[in-house]
Design an enzyme around this catalytic site. Structure first.
Site, mmCIF file in Angstrom:
data_model
loop_
_atom_site.group_PDB
_atom_site.id
_atom_site.type_symbol
_atom_site.label_atom_id
_atom_site.label_comp_id
_atom_site.label_asym_id
_atom_site.label_seq_id
_atom_site.Cartn_x
_atom_site.Cartn_y
_atom_site.Cartn_z
ATOM 1 N N CYS A 42 -17.163 99.304 33.403
ATOM 2 C CA CYS A 42 -18.506 98.957 32.910
ATOM 3 C C CYS A 42 -19.577 99.411 33.913
ATOM 4 O O CYS A 42 -19.709 100.600 34.167
ATOM 5 C CB CYS A 42 -18.573 97.466 32.584
ATOM 6 N N HIS A 56 -14.339 97.205 28.494
ATOM 7 C CA HIS A 56 -13.661 96.219 29.337
ATOM 8 C C HIS A 56 -12.186 96.155 28.947
ATOM 9 O O HIS A 56 -11.840 95.442 28.008
ATOM 10 C CB HIS A 56 -14.300 94.837 29.155
ATOM 11 N N GLU A 67 -9.883 94.591 30.365
ATOM 12 C CA GLU A 67 -9.389 93.221 30.583
ATOM 13 C C GLU A 67 -9.736 92.297 29.426
ATOM 14 O O GLU A 67 -9.195 91.193 29.334
ATOM 15 C CB GLU A 67 -9.934 92.670 31.915
#
Length: 193
Positions: free
Chosen positions: A77, A175, A177
Site C-alpha cells: 500500500c 493488502h 494480509e
C-alpha cells in the site's frame, strides 16, 4: 528464516504480523537498521499520509537504509507508493526504487477506492498459483502510474499499476494480509522467493 516488518509508525503492522503467523512465521517488528539489514526478507508496510510517513522514515534514517537492502523487500500500500519516485500526496519525493509517479484519483470516482477489485496482467513469481482477475482488497486514494516495472494492473476509472518489481524490490497496492486465501498465497510466494 528471519522476516522483519519495518516499524516506522505508519501502519497496518499487526494485521500483517497475524497473516504471517497463520503461515507459521513469527515476523519481527523493528526500526533497527542492523536488524532490518540482517533479515532474510523485509516487509515495508504503510497506511496513512505520504509526507508524514516519509518524515518518519527520514527521522530514523530508514529512507537511506531501504534502498541499500539486497534481500527481497515487499512494499504494501503506502509502502509501495513511497518506493516510487514521487507522490502527489503532500508533494512528496519518494525513495526512488520504482521509476514512476503516484497520482490522485480524479474526483469523478469515489475516493478512496475501498473494497475488492481484480488484479490482471500478472507477470511475476510473486503471483505463482494466482489466477488472472483474482480479487484483492484495496483502500487508497492515490495510484502508481504504469511503468516498465509494472507486474500487475487494476482498473478504477483508469488502468494503473497495482504491483511493481525492480530487482529485489516488490510492491503491491492491495493488502494481501486482508485478501483472503489469494492474498495469503502471495505472502507465501514472497517468503519462498
Amino acid at each position: 528464516m528471519k522476516l522483519v516488518i519495518i516499524d516506522y509508525g505508519a501502519g497496518n503492522i499487526k494485521s500483517i504480523q497475524f497473516a504471517f503467523k497463520r503461515l507459521g512465521i513469527d515476523a519481527v517488528l523493528s526500526n533497527n537498521p542492523k536488524e532490518i539489514s540482517e533479515a532474510d526478507k523485509v516487509i515495508f508496510p504503510g497506511v496513512g499520509e505520504a509526507s508524514s510517513a516519509m518524515e518518519m522514515l527520514k527521522s530514523s534514517g530508514l529512507d537511506i537504509l531501504i534502498p541499500t537492502l539486497k534481500q527481497p523487500v515487499l512494499g504494501i500500500c503506502l509502502g509501495m507508493q513511497l518506493l516510487c519516485n514521487y507522490t502527489e500526496e503532500g508533494n512528496t519525493k519518494g525513495i526512488g526504487i520504482f521509476n514512476t509517479t503516484v497520482k490522485r484519483f480524479s474526483d469523478n470516482v469515489k475516493v478512496p477506492q475501498m473494497g475488492w477489485n481484480i488484479i490482471k496482467n500478472l507477470k511475476s513469481d510473486l503471483f505463482n498459483g494466482i489466477k488472472e482477475n483474482e480479487y484483492m482488497y484495496l483502500v487508497h486514494s492515490y495510484y502508481a502510474e504504469h511503468c516498465e516495472e509494472t507486474i500487475a494492473a487494476t482498473d478504477y476509472s483508469l488502468d494503473y499499476a497495482s504491483a511493481l518489481k525492480h530487482n529485489n524490490f516488490y510492491g503491491v497496492q492491495f493488502h494481501p494480509e486482508k485478501s483472503s486465501l489469494a492474498g495469503e498465497k502471495i505472502l507465501k510466494n514472497f517468503i519462498e522467493l
